[in-house]
Motif scaffolding. Structure first.
Motif, PDB file in Angstrom:
ATOM      1  N   GLN A 148     -19.858  -4.681  19.074  1.00 29.34           N
ATOM      2  CA  GLN A 148     -19.242  -5.974  18.819  1.00 29.34           C
ATOM      3  C   GLN A 148     -18.307  -6.402  19.952  1.00 29.34           C
ATOM      4  OE1 GLN A 148     -17.318  -5.297  15.036  1.00 29.34           O
ATOM      5  NE2 GLN A 148     -19.175  -5.712  13.885  1.00 29.34           N
ATOM      6  N   VAL A 149     -18.186  -7.713  20.086  1.00 31.98           N
ATOM      7  CA  VAL A 149     -17.231  -8.290  21.021  1.00 31.98           C
ATOM      8  C   VAL A 149     -16.691  -9.575  20.405  1.00 31.98           C
ATOM      9  CG1 VAL A 149     -18.917  -9.663  22.320  1.00 31.98           C
ATOM     10  CG2 VAL A 149     -16.836  -8.883  23.452  1.00 31.98           C
ATOM     11  N   HIS A 150     -15.422  -9.847  20.661  1.00 28.54           N
ATOM     12  CA  HIS A 150     -14.763 -11.024  20.100  1.00 28.54           C
ATOM     13  C   HIS A 150     -14.158 -11.848  21.229  1.00 28.54           C
ATOM     14  CE1 HIS A 150     -12.298 -13.537  17.464  1.00 28.54           C
ATOM     15  NE2 HIS A 150     -11.252 -13.227  18.204  1.00 28.54           N
ATOM     16  N   PHE A 151     -14.510 -13.126  21.272  1.00 30.00           N
ATOM     17  CA  PHE A 151     -13.911 -14.070  22.217  1.00 30.00           C
ATOM     18  C   PHE A 151     -13.015 -15.014  21.427  1.00 30.00           C
ATOM     19  CE2 PHE A 151     -17.876 -12.901  24.354  1.00 30.00           C
ATOM     20  CZ  PHE A 151     -17.451 -12.660  25.657  1.00 30.00           C
ATOM     21  N   ALA A 152     -11.771 -15.128  21.858  1.00 25.63           N
ATOM     22  CA  ALA A 152     -10.825 -16.034  21.205  1.00 25.63           C
ATOM     23  C   ALA A 152     -10.420 -17.149  22.166  1.00 25.63           C
ATOM     24  CB  ALA A 152      -9.585 -15.262  20.751  1.00 25.63           C
ATOM     25  N   ASP A 153     -10.020 -18.283  21.591  1.00 25.61           N
ATOM     26  CA  ASP A 153      -9.489 -19.409  22.376  1.00 25.61           C
ATOM     27  C   ASP A 153     -10.465 -19.876  23.452  1.00 25.61           C
ATOM     28  OD1 ASP A 153      -7.108 -19.397  20.925  1.00 25.61           O
ATOM     29  OD2 ASP A 153      -6.237 -17.870  22.224  1.00 25.61           O
ATOM     30  N   LEU A 154     -11.734 -19.974  23.094  1.00 31.92           N
ATOM     31  CA  LEU A 154     -12.732 -20.507  24.014  1.00 31.92           C
ATOM     32  C   LEU A 154     -12.685 -22.031  24.008  1.00 31.92           C
ATOM     33  CD1 LEU A 154     -15.778 -18.257  23.090  1.00 31.92           C
ATOM     34  CD2 LEU A 154     -14.508 -18.192  25.237  1.00 31.92           C
ATOM     35  N   PRO A 155     -12.985 -22.671  25.133  1.00 35.76           N
ATOM     36  CA  PRO A 155     -13.074 -24.132  25.122  1.00 35.76           C
ATOM     37  C   PRO A 155     -14.313 -24.600  24.368  1.00 35.76           C
ATOM     38  CG  PRO A 155     -13.719 -23.261  27.265  1.00 35.76           C
ATOM     39  CD  PRO A 155     -13.200 -22.092  26.469  1.00 35.76           C
ATOM     40  N   ALA A 156     -14.233 -25.735  23.741  1.00 39.85           N
ATOM     41  CA  ALA A 156     -15.374 -26.310  23.033  1.00 39.85           C
ATOM     42  C   ALA A 156     -16.302 -26.933  24.063  1.00 39.85           C
ATOM     43  CB  ALA A 156     -14.897 -27.339  22.010  1.00 39.85           C
ATOM     44  N   ALA A 157     -17.250 -26.140  24.546  1.00 39.87           N
ATOM     45  CA  ALA A 157     -18.135 -26.574  25.618  1.00 39.87           C
ATOM     46  C   ALA A 157     -19.450 -25.824  25.516  1.00 39.87           C
ATOM     47  CB  ALA A 157     -17.476 -26.323  26.980  1.00 39.87           C
ATOM     48  N   GLU A 158     -20.403 -26.209  26.359  1.00 41.56           N
ATOM     49  CA  GLU A 158     -21.684 -25.523  26.403  1.00 41.56           C
ATOM     50  C   GLU A 158     -21.637 -24.407  27.450  1.00 41.56           C
ATOM     51  OE1 GLU A 158     -24.945 -28.132  26.951  1.00 41.56           O
ATOM     52  OE2 GLU A 158     -24.642 -29.204  25.052  1.00 41.56           O
ATOM     53  N   PHE A 159     -22.163 -23.251  27.090  1.00 39.86           N
ATOM     54  CA  PHE A 159     -22.198 -22.100  27.981  1.00 39.86           C
ATOM     55  C   PHE A 159     -23.613 -21.539  28.043  1.00 39.86           C
ATOM     56  CE2 PHE A 159     -17.747 -22.268  26.850  1.00 39.86           C
ATOM     57  CZ  PHE A 159     -17.086 -21.871  28.005  1.00 39.86           C
ATOM     58  N   GLN A 160     -23.871 -20.807  29.117  1.00 42.13           N
ATOM     59  CA  GLN A 160     -25.062 -19.978  29.203  1.00 42.13           C
ATOM     60  C   GLN A 160     -24.615 -18.553  28.913  1.00 42.13           C
ATOM     61  OE1 GLN A 160     -27.762 -21.755  29.727  1.00 42.13           O
ATOM     62  NE2 GLN A 160     -29.259 -20.115  29.544  1.00 42.13           N
ATOM     63  N   LEU A 161     -25.169 -17.951  27.875  1.00 44.76           N
ATOM     64  CA  LEU A 161     -24.786 -16.609  27.471  1.00 44.76           C
ATOM     65  C   LEU A 161     -25.743 -15.618  28.134  1.00 44.76           C
ATOM     66  CD1 LEU A 161     -23.891 -15.506  23.852  1.00 44.76           C
ATOM     67  CD2 LEU A 161     -25.344 -14.101  25.292  1.00 44.76           C
ATOM     68  N   SER A 162     -25.192 -14.755  28.982  1.00 46.43           N
ATOM     69  CA  SER A 162     -25.997 -13.763  29.684  1.00 46.43           C
ATOM     70  C   SER A 162     -25.601 -12.362  29.237  1.00 46.43           C
ATOM     71  CB  SER A 162     -25.802 -13.887  31.203  1.00 46.43           C
ATOM     72  OG  SER A 162     -26.232 -15.154  31.663  1.00 46.43           O
ATOM     73  N   LEU A 163     -26.585 -11.468  29.190  1.00 45.82           N
ATOM     74  CA  LEU A 163     -26.335 -10.095  28.767  1.00 45.82           C
ATOM     75  C   LEU A 163     -26.836  -9.121  29.824  1.00 45.82           C
ATOM     76  CD1 LEU A 163     -27.705 -11.704  25.987  1.00 45.82           C
ATOM     77  CD2 LEU A 163     -26.485  -9.791  24.991  1.00 45.82           C
ATOM     78  N   TRP A 164     -26.124  -8.009  29.931  1.00 49.27           N
ATOM     79  CA  TRP A 164     -26.556  -6.925  30.818  1.00 49.27           C
ATOM     80  C   TRP A 164     -26.200  -5.598  30.163  1.00 49.27           C
ATOM     81  CZ3 TRP A 164     -23.813  -2.871  32.907  1.00 49.27           C
ATOM     82  CH2 TRP A 164     -24.510  -2.085  33.845  1.00 49.27           C
ATOM     83  N   HIS A 165     -27.108  -4.626  30.315  1.00 52.18           N
ATOM     84  CA  HIS A 165     -26.855  -3.284  29.796  1.00 52.18           C
ATOM     85  C   HIS A 165     -27.409  -2.269  30.782  1.00 52.18           C
ATOM     86  CE1 HIS A 165     -26.788   0.216  27.167  1.00 52.18           C
ATOM     87  NE2 HIS A 165     -25.978  -0.468  26.369  1.00 52.18           N
ATOM     88  N   PRO A 166     -26.697  -1.157  31.015  1.00 50.22           N
ATOM     89  CA  PRO A 166     -27.173  -0.188  32.016  1.00 50.22           C
ATOM     90  C   PRO A 166     -28.499   0.475  31.669  1.00 50.22           C
ATOM     91  CG  PRO A 166     -25.259   0.660  30.815  1.00 50.22           C
ATOM     92  CD  PRO A 166     -25.386  -0.781  30.480  1.00 50.22           C
ATOM     93  N   TRP A 167     -28.916   0.445  30.383  1.00 45.30           N
ATOM     94  CA  TRP A 167     -30.152   1.107  29.989  1.00 45.30           C
ATOM     95  C   TRP A 167     -31.324   0.153  29.828  1.00 45.30           C
ATOM     96  CZ3 TRP A 167     -26.843   3.699  25.723  1.00 45.30           C
ATOM     97  CH2 TRP A 167     -26.072   4.715  26.302  1.00 45.30           C
ATOM     98  N   GLN A 168     -31.127  -1.111  30.129  1.00 45.84           N
ATOM     99  CA  GLN A 168     -32.219  -2.056  29.938  1.00 45.84           C
ATOM    100  C   GLN A 168     -33.313  -1.849  30.992  1.00 45.84           C
ATOM    101  OE1 GLN A 168     -29.792  -5.511  30.334  1.00 45.84           O
ATOM    102  NE2 GLN A 168     -30.394  -5.914  32.449  1.00 45.84           N
ATOM    103  N   GLN A 169     -34.562  -2.042  30.573  1.00 45.32           N
ATOM    104  CA  GLN A 169     -35.693  -1.904  31.480  1.00 45.32           C
ATOM    105  C   GLN A 169     -35.922  -3.176  32.287  1.00 45.32           C
ATOM    106  OE1 GLN A 169     -37.302   1.054  31.933  1.00 45.32           O
ATOM    107  NE2 GLN A 169     -35.678   1.805  30.587  1.00 45.32           N
ATOM    108  N   GLN A 170     -35.523  -4.288  31.724  1.00 48.17           N
ATOM    109  CA  GLN A 170     -35.622  -5.563  32.433  1.00 48.17           C
ATOM    110  C   GLN A 170     -34.448  -6.437  32.017  1.00 48.17           C
ATOM    111  OE1 GLN A 170     -39.388  -7.062  31.127  1.00 48.17           O
ATOM    112  NE2 GLN A 170     -38.620  -7.750  29.153  1.00 48.17           N
ATOM    113  N   THR A 171     -34.175  -7.430  32.822  1.00 46.67           N
ATOM    114  CA  THR A 171     -33.033  -8.291  32.545  1.00 46.67           C
ATOM    115  C   THR A 171     -33.319  -9.179  31.333  1.00 46.67           C
ATOM    116  OG1 THR A 171     -32.496  -8.355  34.897  1.00 46.67           O
ATOM    117  CG2 THR A 171     -31.489 -10.042  33.494  1.00 46.67           C
ATOM    118  N   PRO A 172     -32.529  -9.091  30.272  1.00 42.92           N
ATOM    119  CA  PRO A 172     -32.761  -9.969  29.114  1.00 42.92           C
ATOM    120  C   PRO A 172     -32.559 -11.431  29.503  1.00 42.92           C
ATOM    121  CG  PRO A 172     -31.241  -8.183  28.582  1.00 42.92           C
ATOM    122  CD  PRO A 172     -31.401  -8.188  30.064  1.00 42.92           C
TER     123      PRO A 172
END
Length: 208
Positions: A148-172
């Protein structure tokens, strides 16, 4: 007086506009997936002007933490808490550096001025492995043991959500998220099989 009132109203409106985002990441077996870096990208919100001062320690013939997130432009120290000396290095595109065989604390921290993933190793102990994710966005975090992760006090805007993990076989694939819709909760499943963390070789009592 009128100017102060306008500023106060703007500040109050900004507080009302701030939203929260809670994300839970699971693996291929639907188990919580720690060490997932989540980055919210919007060109209006680059890395904070005051970068981090972070540490990656060496203890028990391992790096701690396994995955770190720092803002672009941050200084990172690499204190050695072991009795034996270490030789820390990285050949990563985002940062190539070398701290030759040393004990204790190096004289100067290392500047991480380019975004990207930096893989850490020790030239003496092959088992030692860790990652530093250098982010160009001020809204970046890594999932905890519960995935889990929690983001607080974010601006009300559009974002691109990107993920990375050291065990991934390819970039999600990244995905768009519109925080103008208010507080949100997201569940993300990644096709990743969890692995054991790097372990120190067995040694005699007091050898570390």
């Amino acid at each position: 007086m009128q100017k102060c009132l306008v500023l106060a109203l703007l500040a109050f409106s900004a507080r009302l506009a701030a939203v929260t985002l809670d994300i839970t990441v699971t693996d291929a077996e639907q188990k919580p997936l720690p060490y997932t870096v989540i980055e919210l990208v919007n060109s209006q919100y680059p890395a904070a002007a005051a970068p981090d001062n972070a540490q990656v320690i060496q203890q028990g013939l391992n790096f701690q933490p396994f995955v770190s997130v720092v803002a672009q432009g941050s200084l990172v120290e690499f204190p050695n808490l072991d009795k034996t000396r270490h030789h820390v290095y990285s050949f990563s595109k985002a940062k190539t550096f070398e701290l030759r065989l040393y004990a204790g604390k190096p004289e100067a921290p290392v500047l991480f001025d380019q975004p990207g993933v930096v893989t850490l190793g020790c030239n003496i102990h092959d088992n030692m492995l860790a990652y530093i994710y250098v982010s160009a966005s001020r809204y970046t975090a890594v999932t905890d043991a519960n995935g889990q992760v929690h983001f607080a006090d974010l601006p009300a805007a559009e974002f691109q959500l990107s993920l990375w993990h050291p065990w991934q076989q390819q970039t999600p694939d990244s995905q768009a998220i519109n925080l103008s819709l208010g507080n949100q909760q997201k569940q993300i499943n990644l096709n990743i099989m969890q692995q054991a963390l790097p372990k120190a070789p067995k040694r005699g009592f007091g050898d570390y």
